[in-house]
Every structure is written in C-alpha cells, then in structure tokens.
Scaffold this motif. Sequence first.
Motif, PDB file in Angstrom:
ATOM      1  N   SER A 160      46.883   9.051  64.187  1.00 23.54           N
ATOM      2  CA  SER A 160      45.851   8.702  65.159  1.00 23.54           C
ATOM      3  C   SER A 160      46.028   7.256  65.611  1.00 23.54           C
ATOM      4  O   SER A 160      46.694   6.457  64.944  1.00 23.54           O
ATOM      5  CB  SER A 160      44.467   8.865  64.514  1.00 23.54           C
ATOM      6  OG  SER A 160      44.281  10.165  64.017  1.00 23.54           O
ATOM      7  N   GLU A 199      41.181  12.608  61.822  1.00 24.56           N
ATOM      8  CA  GLU A 199      41.899  11.346  61.738  1.00 24.56           C
ATOM      9  C   GLU A 199      43.150  11.546  60.897  1.00 24.56           C
ATOM     10  O   GLU A 199      43.097  12.125  59.805  1.00 24.56           O
ATOM     11  CB  GLU A 199      41.025  10.259  61.096  1.00 24.56           C
ATOM     12  CG  GLU A 199      39.730   9.983  61.843  1.00 24.56           C
ATOM     13  CD  GLU A 199      38.812   9.044  61.077  1.00 24.56           C
ATOM     14  OE1 GLU A 199      39.299   8.324  60.191  1.00 24.56           O
ATOM     15  OE2 GLU A 199      37.593   9.040  61.368  1.00 24.56           O
ATOM     16  N   ASP A 244      40.988   4.322  66.127  1.00 25.63           N
ATOM     17  CA  ASP A 244      40.164   5.511  65.883  1.00 25.63           C
ATOM     18  C   ASP A 244      39.994   5.821  64.400  1.00 25.63           C
ATOM     19  O   ASP A 244      39.275   6.765  64.046  1.00 25.63           O
ATOM     20  CB  ASP A 244      40.783   6.725  66.582  1.00 25.63           C
ATOM     21  CG  ASP A 244      40.756   6.604  68.093  1.00 25.63           C
ATOM     22  OD1 ASP A 244      39.835   5.940  68.615  1.00 25.63           O
ATOM     23  OD2 ASP A 244      41.666   7.156  68.753  1.00 25.63           O
ATOM     24  N   LYS A 292      35.666  15.505  64.116  1.00 23.92           N
ATOM     25  CA  LYS A 292      36.652  14.463  64.386  1.00 23.92           C
ATOM     26  C   LYS A 292      37.759  14.490  63.339  1.00 23.92           C
ATOM     27  O   LYS A 292      37.491  14.478  62.144  1.00 23.92           O
ATOM     28  CB  LYS A 292      35.988  13.082  64.380  1.00 23.92           C
ATOM     29  CG  LYS A 292      36.953  11.935  64.659  1.00 23.92           C
ATOM     30  CD  LYS A 292      36.276  10.579  64.503  1.00 23.92           C
ATOM     31  CE  LYS A 292      37.273   9.440  64.720  1.00 23.92           C
ATOM     32  NZ  LYS A 292      36.683   8.107  64.481  1.00 23.92           N
ATOM     33  N   SER A 345      30.966  15.932  63.152  1.00 19.59           N
ATOM     34  CA  SER A 345      31.404  15.476  64.476  1.00 19.59           C
ATOM     35  C   SER A 345      32.673  16.176  64.955  1.00 19.59           C
ATOM     36  O   SER A 345      33.081  15.994  66.098  1.00 19.59           O
ATOM     37  CB  SER A 345      31.642  13.970  64.451  1.00 19.59           C
ATOM     38  OG  SER A 345      32.742  13.652  63.600  1.00 19.59           O
TER      39      SER A 345
END
Length: 372
Positions: free
Chosen positions: A55, A334, A59, A332, A330
């Motif tokens: 990533s 990584e 981030d 998300k 979320s």
Amino acid sequence: MSKWTPSMKDKKAQSVSVSLELVFQNGKLGIRRLQFDFKNNTNLKSVGTPDIKGSDEKDLSVQWTVLTQSNSKLPWDMTRTVLSTNENIWIGTDNGLVKMTDDQMEVFGVTNSALKPVKYNKNRATSIRHGALDAKGNIWLAAGWEAYKFDGSNWTVYDSINSPVAWPRKIYSDNFNNVYLTSSQGLAKYDGDNWNVIDTSNSKLPSSNVSGVYVDSQDRLWIGTYEGNIRIDKDKTIEFNESDSPLKEGSISQVFEDSKGNFWFDLYSKDKTKAGMWLLKPNGEWTSIRPKNSKLFSKNDINDFLLDEENGVLWIALNSVGLIRYDLESDKWEIYTPENSEVPSIHVMKLAKDKNGIIWAATFAGVIKMKK
C-alpha cells in the motif's frame, strides 16, 4: 561424473555434501566448488522482494519496532514462531528459544536447554519451526525431528522412541489440555498421559498427510489433509468431499472460532480462487475474504492469521508478500512489505497478540512489535 573419486577417511569411502556453482559465460560452461565455513556463520536473515506491491505508505495505519540480533539479545534474525503468555513473549528462532519479559530477553540454546544442536555446528540449536501454548501454560515447540515441552523450568523431549512424533509440522492445543501435532504420517494427539495417532488406518481421513487441526467450542475435531478434510463429532465423522462448500476443494490449514460463533478458515489449494481466507457463519453461509479487483491472494499462500476481535481487525501473514491488515468495519486493506514499512521481510511466519493488545510477528529478518 566419471573422474570423481570418493572422499576417503582412514581408507574408507565417506558420504559427503559438495556444493557446485555452474557458471555460463560466452557460450561456455564453468564449474567451481563452493566452500562454506559454518563455524563463522553467526546469523542468517532473508528480506526478499514482495510479489505484490504494498500500500501507499501514507495509507498505512500502523508502525512497527523491529528486534534483531544487532539491537537485542535475539540469537538469530531468522524467526518462525512467536507466542504470548500473560507475562512473557516467547520467540522461536533458527538458533534457540527466547523468553522476553518486558524488554529483557533470556535465551535458551544448546547449553541451557534440551534443544538439540544442528549437525554441522554443536554450538547452534536446531531451527524452531512452530510452537503452541497448552492449557496448563506449557510451551510446545516443533524443532528438527522432535517436539519439546517446556514448563519454564523443565524440558521434555518427545521423539520417535518415546512417542509417535516424527518431524512435526504444526502444534495445536485445545481447551481440554490436548496437544496435537500434524505431520505427513497422521495427526498425533497427546492428552497429558498417553499418545495416539489418527490416520487413514483408524479413521475416515482421506490422507495421512495432515495440513491442519482445530477443536471448536462443541468439542468437534476438524482435520485437514492435502487430499480433503473431515470433522469428527464424537462418534460421527463428517466428510466434505461431496459437500457444496470450500472444504470440498481447499485443505484446512488453520481455523478460528470467534465469540459470535463464526468460523474463520485458512484453506490451501493449488487453485488460489479456492484458497485463502473463508468465513463460515452460524447459518451455514460461506464468504470468501479477499479484496475486490485485487491480485492479493491470487498466487501466495497464507502462513498464519490472527483475528483481533477487540479492534475488529484481521491480520494475515502472506507468504512472499509481508503482513496484511484488514479492517472488518471499514473494509480497508493495508499491505505491509519491506519496501513501504518497517516490516523487515516478505516472509512473515507467525502472529501473536499480547496482554496489552500489541501485535507481534516472527519474520525471516527479525521480530516485529506493533507500536501503540
């Protein structure tokens, strides 16, 4: 090769190991012998180049502290397992076991433990491949051909003479004080007094080449092999070869049951669309856990995973990539690699969470500890 003669000692031919380097240059082949001085070999590590780009650094939400031989008492940078107890962190390296209390390290090697040395160096302990903590707080280790139990003071060695242990791969302990060791020759179970082996001769296992094991809250035994999986429910065995589930195609490598009754599976398969992380909900619904429009799990196997329920985060050690953090709320993802973070190696082997909620990981270039 016709011009070779045996290595001789006291006029007797000896078995030896010879390393050769083949050199191709200008259309010609050259051969030279490589000689290694293992007496001067004091450390090994492997960083590597990640198969998948990490990533963007901006981030990433977590930073890491790296512990190596150069900045701590760690006896070797190449580590393969890490365990957390109420008071200590235990680190299995390629040269001994480390007990870490707060910031202080105590090393157990060939001189102060039962760990056996490697063949070519009597001063270096054999590599610790895997470890587990049993219900009584004992540390279990898989190293060499043997398994070791350490209660903090005393060592017990289990080998082919006093047990059915033979080159154990993984060690797993359930909540009933049973310890399981996977191998290519079946699943060895130790109940604290006796050993027994589950294999194709006494069960419906499709193969004795065992890939994973788990005991759930209902005392059901899940066993994965490289030819299929079964679940033993008391006197009944459930087979999945005809089922409409990922367990028909992927081999169980690791399982975790969360507080809501969900099962998280790491499945191995040559077909990576059927491998990776899977979620089985209490209603029987299966979900593949992978990011959309990504090659993240397209060719790399999972070495370990850890579900941090308290923070809603799934951590995944992905072979030849690094460390993956997935925020469940979320959605998300990584990706931490040596190129974008402090994670020092693409080979992250084992994960642990300590009493303070800190994530630890054993890698091939040191041990990492999450910064708060």
